[in-house]
Enzyme design. Structure first.
Site, short mmCIF file in Angstrom:
data_model
loop_
_atom_site.label_atom_id
_atom_site.label_comp_id
_atom_site.label_asym_id
_atom_site.label_seq_id
_atom_site.Cartn_x
_atom_site.Cartn_y
_atom_site.Cartn_z
N ARG A 87 11.59 -77.51 -50.40
CA ARG A 87 11.74 -78.95 -50.22
C ARG A 87 11.20 -79.34 -48.85
O ARG A 87 11.70 -78.87 -47.83
CB ARG A 87 13.21 -79.34 -50.28
CG ARG A 87 13.89 -79.00 -51.60
CD ARG A 87 15.23 -79.69 -51.61
NE ARG A 87 16.07 -79.22 -52.70
CZ ARG A 87 17.29 -79.69 -52.92
NH1 ARG A 87 17.80 -80.62 -52.11
NH2 ARG A 87 18.01 -79.24 -53.93
N GLY A 102 26.49 -83.47 -52.21
CA GLY A 102 25.54 -83.41 -51.12
C GLY A 102 26.05 -82.71 -49.86
O GLY A 102 25.52 -82.89 -48.78
N GLY A 103 27.10 -81.90 -50.03
CA GLY A 103 27.61 -81.14 -48.90
C GLY A 103 28.36 -81.99 -47.88
O GLY A 103 28.74 -81.49 -46.82
N ASN A 109 27.14 -80.19 -61.87
CA ASN A 109 26.37 -81.40 -61.61
C ASN A 109 25.92 -81.96 -62.95
O ASN A 109 25.20 -81.31 -63.70
CB ASN A 109 25.18 -81.13 -60.70
CG ASN A 109 25.63 -80.90 -59.27
OD1 ASN A 109 26.62 -81.49 -58.82
ND2 ASN A 109 24.95 -80.04 -58.55
N LYS A 166 20.57 -77.63 -50.20
CA LYS A 166 19.51 -76.66 -50.50
C LYS A 166 18.17 -77.02 -49.88
O LYS A 166 17.81 -78.20 -49.79
CB LYS A 166 19.34 -76.58 -52.03
CG LYS A 166 20.60 -76.14 -52.73
CD LYS A 166 20.64 -76.62 -54.18
CE LYS A 166 22.04 -76.44 -54.74
NZ LYS A 166 22.22 -77.18 -56.01
N VAL A 172 17.50 -81.71 -58.33
CA VAL A 172 16.27 -81.75 -57.53
C VAL A 172 15.39 -80.54 -57.88
O VAL A 172 14.17 -80.66 -58.03
CB VAL A 172 16.61 -81.71 -56.02
CG1 VAL A 172 15.34 -81.71 -55.18
CG2 VAL A 172 17.53 -82.86 -55.64
N HIS A 224 24.59 -68.80 -53.50
CA HIS A 224 24.76 -69.93 -54.42
C HIS A 224 23.79 -69.70 -55.58
O HIS A 224 22.58 -69.71 -55.39
CB HIS A 224 24.43 -71.25 -53.71
CG HIS A 224 24.42 -72.44 -54.62
ND1 HIS A 224 25.27 -73.52 -54.46
CD2 HIS A 224 23.67 -72.72 -55.73
CE1 HIS A 224 25.04 -74.39 -55.43
NE2 HIS A 224 24.07 -73.93 -56.20
N ARG A 253 23.78 -84.02 -64.19
CA ARG A 253 22.52 -84.77 -64.05
C ARG A 253 21.38 -83.78 -63.93
O ARG A 253 21.60 -82.57 -63.89
CB ARG A 253 22.58 -85.64 -62.80
CG ARG A 253 22.91 -84.77 -61.58
CD ARG A 253 22.73 -85.49 -60.26
NE ARG A 253 23.31 -84.75 -59.16
CZ ARG A 253 22.77 -83.74 -58.52
NH1 ARG A 253 21.58 -83.29 -58.87
NH2 ARG A 253 23.38 -83.13 -57.52
N LYS A 304 39.39 -71.15 -50.84
CA LYS A 304 39.08 -69.95 -50.07
C LYS A 304 37.59 -70.00 -49.71
O LYS A 304 36.76 -70.30 -50.56
CB LYS A 304 39.38 -68.71 -50.91
CG LYS A 304 38.99 -67.40 -50.28
CD LYS A 304 40.00 -66.96 -49.25
CE LYS A 304 39.50 -65.74 -48.47
NZ LYS A 304 40.27 -65.57 -47.23
P1 ADP Z 1 28.47 -80.43 -52.99
O1 ADP Z 1 28.86 -81.03 -54.29
O2 ADP Z 1 28.83 -81.29 -51.82
O3 ADP Z 1 27.06 -79.96 -52.96
P2 ADP Z 1 29.42 -77.70 -53.52
O4 ADP Z 1 30.79 -77.41 -53.97
O5 ADP Z 1 28.33 -77.64 -54.53
O6 ADP Z 1 29.40 -79.15 -52.81
O7 ADP Z 1 29.04 -76.75 -52.30
C1 ADP Z 1 27.83 -76.86 -51.59
C2 ADP Z 1 27.63 -75.63 -50.74
O8 ADP Z 1 28.71 -75.47 -49.81
C3 ADP Z 1 27.61 -74.32 -51.52
O9 ADP Z 1 26.35 -74.04 -52.06
C4 ADP Z 1 27.99 -73.32 -50.43
O10 ADP Z 1 26.93 -73.03 -49.57
C5 ADP Z 1 29.02 -74.10 -49.64
N1 ADP Z 1 30.37 -73.82 -50.17
C6 ADP Z 1 31.10 -74.63 -50.98
N2 ADP Z 1 32.29 -74.06 -51.26
C7 ADP Z 1 32.33 -72.87 -50.62
C8 ADP Z 1 33.28 -71.81 -50.51
N3 ADP Z 1 34.47 -71.86 -51.13
N4 ADP Z 1 32.95 -70.72 -49.76
C9 ADP Z 1 31.76 -70.64 -49.13
N5 ADP Z 1 30.83 -71.62 -49.18
C10 ADP Z 1 31.10 -72.72 -49.92
#
Ligand code: ADP
Length: 448
Positions: free
Chosen positions: A338, A164-165, A290, A237, A295, A208, A292, A201
């Site tokens: 959403r 969830g970021g 993920n 998202k 959304v 995404h 599961r 990095k």
């Molecule tokens: P979560 O599981 O918390 O959703 P994610 O790894 O899926 O975490 O990352 C969610 C969002 O965070 C990605 O869609 C992107 O926008 C940003 N993000 C994550 N890792 C990176 C990265 N290495 N560089 C740039 N953006 C990133």
């Protein structure tokens, strides 16, 4: 065999799963907290069982109460939806021990992919490209600095147990590091009970793009193509679509192939999503899996014409996947917006309260997945998603036009919503042209 499904969730996703159950003639059981006594999902099921007070910890996250509800109602399977316990391997394991079918992958697959550093290691081992970073969680800001010096700034700190970021922090310079490390660790601890963070990095102006995969217990695993999900706020998202616009054919095929190789390498069963970051030059990197239903699964359903939730139920019952890879094609373009009870003008702050009026559009190519109705109360205890608006059409332009009209036709009174903001996104030149990346919202690309 599955006869009766309990959905360990609420809102639109509980209703979505009940609909699939009805299509298959299965019995349905809803659970609800005190705050959700009057919620629409409660009335959608054959039976409904109260599981505790409003705070999720005491209801939707309470494994013992959920298992007891399954026992009392005679349910033989549990669908976790998304969020809550959907990626908690202990819950999947507890269901199995209680003799219930967990509608999802194995507890082992959830555990391995839920640990993000382990997922990175596993997928790198399967040959997928992963971003440079730490192989294990880092001990302190000093260790991050050493790694960042090596791989170069900017870097991003991420919670090892994340989702969830939450607990994510971009670090542009060494001076920002100690503060960012402390914040990320604290947030991760509060949200996941595990403060560990790792470093990666940071990819600027990336897209995404994720790939829907689906496996059965008989060794078949297919993909259902990609979804573009770059329009995000707080790394979460807001708009998704399939197919991803302006994606070079080589990248599209490369993503799908990598997703299948990665998911097969862990013997993945049921619906899952392989997430990637795609760089401006078309190169891509595995982000996470993920384990599961997402959304945004409706955009894949509208694009391909397949029902993912029906298939989840069938595959969980031990049946063979009904689809062959060559039959899965993106026949249409589909978009999802959403609609949250949030105030975009205040940094997307939740806007809880009573939905006083609600009128939703309908028509060709329009699909609504709503967890609320007029009179519903958006509680501070849960995710403030009101409904998902899905528009599909023979071309992306047609889907965009339908979405623009549908957004204009939504009437929601009583709470602030993301609708005005979504309209600006959908009508913007950048989005129409498919020129998107994950930092656009924070950079103010759609500000009024
Ligand atoms: P979560 O599981 O918390 O959703 P994610 O790894 O899926 O975490 O990352 C969610 C969002 O965070 C990605 O869609 C992107 O926008 C940003 N993000 C994550 N890792 C990176 C990265 N290495 N560089 C740039 N953006 C990133």
């Amino acid at each position: 065999m599955i006869r009766t499904v309990l959905v360990a969730n609420r809102g639109e996703i509980a209703r979505r799963v009940f609909r699939a159950c009805r299509r298959l003639g299965l019995g349905t059981v809803a659970v609800y907290s005190e705050a959700d006594r009057e919620a629409p999902h409660v009335r959608d099921a054959d039976r409904a069982i109260a599981i505790g007070p409003a705070p999720a910890r005491e209801s939707y996250l309470d494994v013992a109460r959920l298992l007891e509800a399954a026992r009392a109602s005679g349910a033989d399977a549990i669908h976790p939806g998304y969020g809550f316990l959907s990626e908690n391997w202990r819950f999947a394991e507890a269901c199995r021990r209680a003799g219930l079918t967990f509608i999802g992958p194995s507890a082992e697959a959830i555990r391995r992919m839920g640990d993000k550093t382990e997922a990175r290691r596993l997928m790198a081992g399967a040959g997928l490209p992963v971003l440079a970073g730490s192989a294990e969680p880092v001990a302190d800001a000093g260790e991050v600095e050493l790694i960042a010096r090596d791989i170069g700034y900017p870097v991003i700190l991420k919670a090892a147990a994340g989702g969830g970021g939450i607990g994510m922090a971009r670090v542009g310079t060494p001076t920002e590091l100690p503060g960012a490390f402390a914040t990320a660790t604290r947030r991760a601890q509060a949200a996941f009970g595990r403060g560990e963070v790792y470093v990666e990095k940071y990819l600027e102006r990336a897209r995404h793009i994720e790939v829907q995969v689906f496996g059965d217990a008989h060794g078949t695993l297919v993909h259902l193509h990609e979804r573009e999900c770059s329009i995000q706020r707080r790394h979460q998202k807001l708009v998704e679509e399939s197919p991803a616009p302006h994606l070079p054919a080589a990248t599209r095929q490369g993503l799908a192939a990598a997703a299948v190789v990665g998911a097969r390498s862990i013997g993945y069963v049921n619906a899952g999503t392989m997430e990637f970051l795609v760089a401006e030059d078309g190169g891509f990197h595995f982000l996470e899996m993920n384990t599961r239903l997402q959304v945004e699964h409706p955009v894949t359903e509208e694009a391909t014409g397949f029902d993912l939730v029906v298939e989840q139920l069938r595959v969980a019952a031990g049946e063979r996947l009904a689809w062959r890879q060559e039959d899965i094609v993106q026949r249409r373009a589909a978009l999802e917006c959403r609609v949250y009870a949030e105030d975009p003008a205040k940094g997307f702050l939740p806007s809880p309260g009573r939905v006083e009026r609600l009128a939703l559009p309908s028509g060709d190519g329009i699909r609504i997945e709503s967890g609320v109705e007029a009179g519903s109360v958006v509680s501070v205890h849960y995710d403030p998603l009101l409904f998902k608006l899905v528009a599909a059409g023979p071309t992306r332009e047609a889907a965009l036009d339908r979405m623009a009209r549908a957004l204009a036709g939504c009437v929601v009174e009583g709470v602030r919503t993301t609708i005005p903001f979504l309209r600006r996104v959908i009508e913007s030149e950048a989005f129409r042209e498919g020129r998107v990346h994950t930092q656009m919202i924070e950079q103010g690309a759609f500000n009024a």
